[in-house]
Enzyme design. Structure first.
Site, PDB file in Angstrom:
ATOM      1  N   TYR A 174       0.819  -1.210   0.000  1.00 20.20           N
ATOM      2  CA  TYR A 174       0.000   0.000   0.000  1.00 20.20           C
ATOM      3  C   TYR A 174       0.857   1.266   0.000  1.00 20.20           C
ATOM      4  CZ  TYR A 174      -4.723  -1.981   0.366  1.00 20.20           C
ATOM      5  OH  TYR A 174      -5.920  -2.619   0.098  1.00 20.20           O
ATOM      6  N   GLU A 181       2.180   6.564  -6.928  1.00 20.72           N
ATOM      7  CA  GLU A 181       1.118   7.405  -7.474  1.00 20.72           C
ATOM      8  C   GLU A 181       1.387   8.882  -7.220  1.00 20.72           C
ATOM      9  OE1 GLU A 181      -2.577   5.987  -5.840  1.00 20.72           O
ATOM     10  OE2 GLU A 181      -2.110   3.905  -6.367  1.00 20.72           O
TER      11      GLU A 181
END
Length: 252
Positions: A174, A181
Site C-alpha cells: 500500500y 502514485e
C-alpha cells in the site's frame, strides 16, 4: 495521475522511445470490455475471480519478460501499457462483482483509472519515471493476491499462506503504491502547468474555469486523510482475521 505533453519523452539515455502502434479505438475497446464482462458474468463465481487474477498475471509476466530482455527496470511501462489500460478500465465493471466493500472498491478502481488515463496516459513525459513502475508493481502483486484469495475462498479451500499474504503484504504494498502514485502526479505537475492540459480559462460562453494543475494538487492532498483510513482499516482487518485463524488452529 497525470497530464499530457507533446511527443515521446526522452528515455533517459539520449534516445527517443520507439513508436508504438495504435491500439483499438475507444468505442472498440469499450465494446470488448463489455462483451468480456458479459461472458465472465455467465461463469461460476470462482471462475470469475480466477480470470480476474489472470489479468494481472499477464501484466506480471510482461514486466518480467521485458526486464529480462532489456536487463534494466527503466521504462518498463511501455511493455505493459496496453494491457494495463485495458484491464484497469475494465475493472470499472467489476465493482459490484467482487465480494468486498462496494464503496472502497469503487474508490480504489476510480483512483487507478484516473491515474492510468488522466495522468500517465495524458502526460507522456512521466511514462519514463521509475515511480510509474513502483505503483504498477504494487498494483499487480496486490491484485494477484486479492483475486487468488477470493478464488480459493469461493472454493472453500483457502490456504493459510494466501490468507496471510492478503492481510500482511499490504503493509508494504500500500505505501509502495501510494508513493508511486504521488510521485507520478508530482512529476506531471510542471508539464500540466506548461501545457495548460485539460484547463479551461475565462472568458468563455459557459462562464466557467477549471485549472487542472490545481486539481492535481488537490488530488495529492486528498491522499492525506484517505490513505490512513484505508490503511488502518486493513490493519484492523488483519488483526481480526489472522487472530481468529490462530484461535481456530489452537482449538483444533
Amino acid at each position: 495521475m497525470a497530464a499530457g505533453g507533446g511527443g515521446r519523452a526522452d528515455n533517459g539515455y539520449g534516445g527517443q522511445q520507439p513508436r508504438r502502434g495504435e491500439g483499438p479505438g475507444a468505442l472498440a475497446t469499450a465494446d470488448l470490455v463489455y462483451q468480456g464482462f458479459l461472458c465472465i458474468c455467465a461463469l461460476p463465481n470462482a471462475s470469475i475471480m480466477f480470470l480476474l487474477s489472470c489479468r494481472w498475471l499477464v501484466i506480471a509476466v510482461g514486466l518480467v519478460r521485458a526486464y529480462l530482455a532489456k536487463g534494466s527496470y527503466h521504462s518498463l511501462y511501455y511493455s505493459i501499457e496496453k494491457p494495463l489500460k485495458f484491464f484497469q478500465t475494465g475493472a470499472l465493471l467489476e465493482v459490484c462483482i467482487v465480494p468486498s466493500s462496494v464503496v472502497l472498491t469503487a474508490f480504489q478502481v476510480m483512483s487507478r483509472v484516473f491515474l492510468t488515463w488522466a495522468v500517465t496516459h495524458s502526460v507522456k513525459e512521466v511514462q519514463t519515471e521509475d515511480s510509474v513502475l513502483l505503483f504498477v508493481v504494487a498494483w499487480t502483486i496486490t491484485e494477484i493476491i486479492r483475486y487468488s484469495f477470493y478464488t480459493f475462498s469461493l472454493l472453500n479451500h483457502l490456504p493459510y499462506l494466501i490468507k496471510w499474504a492478503r492481510y500482511t503484504l499490504f503493509i508494504i504494498l500500500y505505501p509502495m503504491g501510494v508513493s508511486g502514485e504521488l510521485l507520478t502526479i508530482y512529476a506531471a505537475l510542471p508539464f500540466v502547468r506548461q501545457s495548460g492540459l485539460y484547463s479551461i480559462s475565462l472568458p468563455n460562453k459557459y462562464n466557467f474555469s477549471f485549472d487542472y494543475y490545481t486539481f492535481l494538487i488537490l488530488v495529492m492532498i486528498s491522499y492525506i486523510p484517505l490513505f490512513p483510513q484505508l490503511y488502518f482499516h486493513m490493519l484492523h482487518q488483519r488483526r481480526k482475521v489472522l487472530s481468529h485463524t490462530e484461535e481456530h488452529k489452537k482449538s483444533e
